[in-house]
Design an enzyme around this catalytic site. Structure first.
Site, PDB file in Angstrom:
ATOM      1  N   SER A  36      58.294  48.130  35.610  1.00 52.53           N
ATOM      2  CA  SER A  36      58.895  46.836  35.940  1.00 52.53           C
ATOM      3  C   SER A  36      58.790  45.856  34.776  1.00 52.53           C
ATOM      4  O   SER A  36      59.218  44.713  34.892  1.00 52.53           O
ATOM      5  CB  SER A  36      58.211  46.242  37.177  1.00 52.53           C
ATOM      6  OG  SER A  36      56.817  46.205  37.001  1.00 52.53           O
ATOM      7  N   ASN A  45      47.739  44.306  43.644  1.00 51.09           N
ATOM      8  CA  ASN A  45      48.497  43.817  44.804  1.00 51.09           C
ATOM      9  C   ASN A  45      48.297  42.320  45.033  1.00 51.09           C
ATOM     10  O   ASN A  45      49.272  41.583  45.243  1.00 51.09           O
ATOM     11  CB  ASN A  45      48.113  44.602  46.063  1.00 51.09           C
ATOM     12  CG  ASN A  45      48.430  46.081  45.936  1.00 51.09           C
ATOM     13  OD1 ASN A  45      49.097  46.489  44.978  1.00 51.09           O
ATOM     14  ND2 ASN A  45      47.944  46.879  46.873  1.00 51.09           N
ATOM     15  N   THR A  83      91.636  16.834  55.481  1.00 50.40           N
ATOM     16  CA  THR A  83      91.132  17.883  56.370  1.00 50.40           C
ATOM     17  C   THR A  83      92.189  18.970  56.336  1.00 50.40           C
ATOM     18  O   THR A  83      93.379  18.674  56.158  1.00 50.40           O
ATOM     19  CB  THR A  83      90.940  17.381  57.815  1.00 50.40           C
ATOM     20  OG1 THR A  83      92.212  17.002  58.341  1.00 50.40           O
ATOM     21  CG2 THR A  83      89.999  16.189  57.878  1.00 50.40           C
ATOM     22  N   HIS A  84      91.744  20.216  56.455  1.00 53.80           N
ATOM     23  CA  HIS A  84      92.661  21.364  56.350  1.00 53.80           C
ATOM     24  C   HIS A  84      93.424  21.361  55.027  1.00 53.80           C
ATOM     25  O   HIS A  84      94.523  21.908  54.953  1.00 53.80           O
ATOM     26  CB  HIS A  84      93.660  21.402  57.512  1.00 53.80           C
ATOM     27  CG  HIS A  84      93.040  21.169  58.852  1.00 53.80           C
ATOM     28  ND1 HIS A  84      92.539  22.182  59.636  1.00 53.80           N
ATOM     29  CD2 HIS A  84      92.807  20.020  59.546  1.00 53.80           C
ATOM     30  CE1 HIS A  84      92.053  21.673  60.762  1.00 53.80           C
ATOM     31  NE2 HIS A  84      92.184  20.364  60.718  1.00 53.80           N
ATOM     32  N   SER A 126      93.858  29.616  27.002  1.00 52.07           N
ATOM     33  CA  SER A 126      94.193  31.005  27.265  1.00 52.07           C
ATOM     34  C   SER A 126      94.452  31.703  25.937  1.00 52.07           C
ATOM     35  O   SER A 126      94.948  31.101  24.990  1.00 52.07           O
ATOM     36  CB  SER A 126      95.443  31.051  28.145  1.00 52.07           C
ATOM     37  OG  SER A 126      96.120  32.277  27.959  1.00 52.07           O
ATOM     38  N   LYS A 169      97.695  26.366  28.256  1.00 59.54           N
ATOM     39  CA  LYS A 169      96.738  26.387  29.364  1.00 59.54           C
ATOM     40  C   LYS A 169      95.401  25.765  29.013  1.00 59.54           C
ATOM     41  O   LYS A 169      94.929  25.806  27.892  1.00 59.54           O
ATOM     42  CB  LYS A 169      96.524  27.830  29.847  1.00 59.54           C
ATOM     43  CG  LYS A 169      97.798  28.402  30.362  1.00 59.54           C
ATOM     44  CD  LYS A 169      97.799  29.036  31.729  1.00 59.54           C
ATOM     45  CE  LYS A 169      96.609  29.036  32.560  1.00 59.54           C
ATOM     46  NZ  LYS A 169      96.314  30.395  33.011  1.00 59.54           N
ATOM     47  N   ASN A 172      91.933  26.082  31.066  1.00 64.61           N
ATOM     48  CA  ASN A 172      91.347  26.670  32.269  1.00 64.61           C
ATOM     49  C   ASN A 172      89.955  26.101  32.558  1.00 64.61           C
ATOM     50  O   ASN A 172      89.132  26.015  31.648  1.00 64.61           O
ATOM     51  CB  ASN A 172      91.238  28.190  32.100  1.00 64.61           C
ATOM     52  CG  ASN A 172      92.585  28.830  31.825  1.00 64.61           C
ATOM     53  OD1 ASN A 172      93.607  28.372  32.343  1.00 64.61           O
ATOM     54  ND2 ASN A 172      92.596  29.852  30.993  1.00 64.61           N
ATOM     55  N   GLU A 209      84.867  27.657  37.571  1.00 59.69           N
ATOM     56  CA  GLU A 209      85.140  28.957  38.198  1.00 59.69           C
ATOM     57  C   GLU A 209      83.903  29.855  38.165  1.00 59.69           C
ATOM     58  O   GLU A 209      83.598  30.573  39.124  1.00 59.69           O
ATOM     59  CB  GLU A 209      86.311  29.638  37.489  1.00 59.69           C
ATOM     60  CG  GLU A 209      87.624  28.887  37.663  1.00 59.69           C
ATOM     61  CD  GLU A 209      88.715  29.439  36.755  1.00 59.69           C
ATOM     62  OE1 GLU A 209      89.522  30.228  37.244  1.00 59.69           O
ATOM     63  OE2 GLU A 209      88.750  29.078  35.561  1.00 59.69           O
ATOM     64  N   TYR A 266      50.641  46.421  51.325  1.00 61.32           N
ATOM     65  CA  TYR A 266      51.482  46.501  50.135  1.00 61.32           C
ATOM     66  C   TYR A 266      52.246  47.817  50.114  1.00 61.32           C
ATOM     67  O   TYR A 266      51.710  48.867  50.467  1.00 61.32           O
ATOM     68  CB  TYR A 266      50.631  46.392  48.857  1.00 61.32           C
ATOM     69  CG  TYR A 266      51.485  46.553  47.605  1.00 61.32           C
ATOM     70  CD1 TYR A 266      52.154  45.468  47.053  1.00 61.32           C
ATOM     71  CD2 TYR A 266      51.667  47.808  47.006  1.00 61.32           C
ATOM     72  CE1 TYR A 266      52.969  45.616  45.939  1.00 61.32           C
ATOM     73  CE2 TYR A 266      52.486  47.964  45.898  1.00 61.32           C
ATOM     74  CZ  TYR A 266      53.132  46.863  45.369  1.00 61.32           C
ATOM     75  OH  TYR A 266      53.944  47.011  44.275  1.00 61.32           O
ATOM     76  N   GLN A 307      58.011  45.672  44.647  1.00 65.50           N
ATOM     77  CA  GLN A 307      58.385  45.432  43.253  1.00 65.50           C
ATOM     78  C   GLN A 307      59.869  45.051  43.153  1.00 65.50           C
ATOM     79  O   GLN A 307      60.272  44.325  42.264  1.00 65.50           O
ATOM     80  CB  GLN A 307      58.091  46.684  42.423  1.00 65.50           C
ATOM     81  CG  GLN A 307      58.370  46.523  40.936  1.00 65.50           C
ATOM     82  CD  GLN A 307      57.719  47.623  40.116  1.00 65.50           C
ATOM     83  OE1 GLN A 307      56.509  47.649  39.977  1.00 65.50           O
ATOM     84  NE2 GLN A 307      58.511  48.543  39.600  1.00 65.50           N
TER      85      GLN A 307
HETATM   86  N1  ARG Z   1      54.409  45.956  39.473  1.00 63.12           N
HETATM   87  C1  ARG Z   1      53.892  45.982  40.806  1.00 63.12           C
HETATM   88  C2  ARG Z   1      54.766  45.132  41.734  1.00 63.12           C
HETATM   89  O1  ARG Z   1      55.535  44.382  41.273  1.00 63.12           O
HETATM   90  C3  ARG Z   1      52.494  45.460  40.818  1.00 63.12           C
HETATM   91  C4  ARG Z   1      51.697  45.930  41.983  1.00 63.12           C
HETATM   92  C5  ARG Z   1      51.435  47.407  41.888  1.00 63.12           C
HETATM   93  N2  ARG Z   1      50.514  47.825  42.904  1.00 63.12           N
HETATM   94  C6  ARG Z   1      50.302  49.100  43.170  1.00 63.12           C
HETATM   95  N3  ARG Z   1      49.461  49.378  44.122  1.00 63.12           N
HETATM   96  N4  ARG Z   1      50.894  50.067  42.513  1.00 63.12           N
HETATM   97  O2  ARG Z   1      54.672  45.207  42.924  1.00 63.12           O
END
Ligand code: ARG
Length: 449
Positions: A4, A91, A136-137, A258, A264, A266, A271, A298, A303
């Site tokens: 992660s 955790n 309205t509308h 454009s 144009k 834009n 948007e 957990y 994650q």
């Molecule tokens: N990167 C993990 C998360 O975002 C951290 C917690 C991981 N905990 C575990 N028991 N593997 O949740």
């Protein structure tokens, strides 16, 4: 898939701040020595700075921000670093880091919403006496002050600020000390760590604390509504800047040409703000779907709650900032708005109200006014162009003073109730908001920008 670190590196500051507080507390409680705590503290700062500066590389093999920081700390200071994780789990660590990150990101969003509200109030102040068609509308309905229109959006963003602040209040408890799921055997001072980290208190149930992402869901829900409000405003900017309406212009800062059609201009940014609503609403759906059906406590699924949290906050905050800039940049075509107010029988209701003032029942008065609108349409004129004889043919109670009622400005100012667009009501709102937002009320009313 397990790693992660590509996204949770955003937690670097929060992670190091949390670890420093944890280590200091471990020393205070006699769980680790003061020397080890001091070495950990110095080491964490060095690791943080080196990772932030790119002097140390993130290692995906170490999975996440927590393991990256801890492994580098151990490389740097050796044995003492191996004591940091005493009485803690990733955790409760990630739950703490996410709350710290969310609180700060939410405060930034609250501040940006304040800037947007201020931009709307300033634009409203400049257009107290600009009339425009109210719809309205998407049909021209009754004249309003342009200020009233801008202040309608300020209401939405004022409520949004409140929602984000509510979400912050519930995010404001420290999960540290919940361990992996069942607390820890060490005599941790949970309240002391919470206080040092700026939390208002501690979580009450360790099983809930490590698996609770309500704070993220709430905050992202608030972001989704912010983005929905932004998209409504953006849609109006797009409409106003169209050649069909021609009510307003955005400078080249907020529009682009454009590549093919030289004429144009834009409204790209409006948007994009409108389009990013899909992302933020999608983030909320992702979040609730990830958490749905998770058993205590957990689970690694959690994650997957990180990216939607980051994306929603970052997208909404940037969109609010861009929108504040657009409101500031916007130039209304006051003359064109006035012409639009004069076309389309927007004062038809006044005819009915006039007759009511002469004792006619509203339903009957409405029928008479409707008949007169049809007459005007048949002749291709506005209501004020009908003669008194025309009016009297429809109802004998019309007198010459009715033409005063057909002036759009008079029509607006007769709507003199709380929340209505009569001048004193709009000015009172502006005064309230300028005081709240710290905007000197000295704004130039004649500036028609
Ligand atoms: N990167 C993990 C998360 O975002 C951290 C917690 C991981 N905990 C575990 N028991 N593997 O949740």
């Amino acid at each position: 898939m397990n790693a992660s670190v590509d996204f949770d590196r955003r937690l670097l500051d929060a992670d190091v701040t949390g670890s420093r507080a944890h280590a200091r507390m471990l020393a205070r409680q006699g769980v680790i020595s003061a020397e080890d705590a001091a070495a950990i503290d110095r080491g964490l700062v060095e690791v943080r700075d080196a990772l932030a500066a790119g002097e140390l590389a993130w290692d995906p093999a170490l999975e996440d921000v927590h393991m990256n920081v801890e492994a580098r700390l151990i490389e740097k200071i050796g044995d003492a670093g191996r004591r940091l994780h005493t009485g803690r789990s990733r955790n409760d660590q990630v739950a703490t880091d996410l709350r710290l990150w969310a609180k700060q990101a939410a405060q930034t969003l609250v501040a940006q919403l304040g800037e947007l509200r201020a931009a709307l109030v300033k634009k409203a102040r400049a257009h107290v006496d600009t009339l425009m068609p109210g719809y309205t509308h998407l049909q021209r309905a009754q004249p309003v002050r342009a200020a009233h229109h801008f202040l309608a959006y300020q209401e939405m963003f004022e409520r949004d600020q409140g929602r984000v602040l509510d979400a912050i209040a519930r995010a404001d408890v420290s999960p540290l000390g919940s361990g992996a799921l069942a607390g820890t055997t060490f005599p941790l001072d949970r309240a002391g760590v919470a206080e040092e980290l700026g939390f208002a208190g501690v979580t009450r149930n360790s099983l809930d604390a490590v698996g609770d992402r309500d704070f993220a869901i709430e905050l992202v829900a608030a972001c989704a509504l912010v983005q929905v409000h932004l998209s409504r405003l953006a849609e109006e900017l797009v409409l106003w800047c169209s050649q069909e309406a021609g009510f307003a212009r955005l400078s080249d800062r907020y529009s682009s040409g454009s590549s093919l059609m030289p004429q144009k201009k834009n409204p790209d940014l409006a948007e994009l703000v409108r389009g990013k609503t899909g992302r933020v609403v999608g983030a909320w759906v992702t979040l609730v779907t990830v958490v749905k059906g998770l058993p205590l406590a957990y689970n690694k699924d959690l994650q997957e709650t990180q990216e939607p949290l980051y994306d929603a906050l970052e997208t909404a905050t940037a969109s609010v900032e861009v929108t504040a800039g657009m409101i500031d940049d916007l130039t209304l075509d006051v003359a064109r708005l006035a012409r639009a107010v004069g076309e389309g029988h927007l004062v038809a209701t006044e005819l009915a109200d006039y007759l009511v003032s002469k004792g006619v029942a509203f339903r009957d008065a409405h029928d008479v006014a409707g008949h007169l609108v049809r007459t005007a349409i048949d002749r291709g004129v506005e209501l004020a162009a009908l003669s008194l004889d025309d009016l009297r043919a429809a109802d004998a109670r019309f007198d010459a003073d009715v033409y005063g009622w057909l002036d759009p400005l008079a029509a607006v100012d007769r709507r003199d109730l709380p929340g209505a667009p009569a001048r004193p009501r709009v000015v009172a709102e502006l005064t309230r908001l300028e005081a709240e937002l710290g905007l000197g009320a000295a704004s130039d009313v004649s500036a028609k920008k």
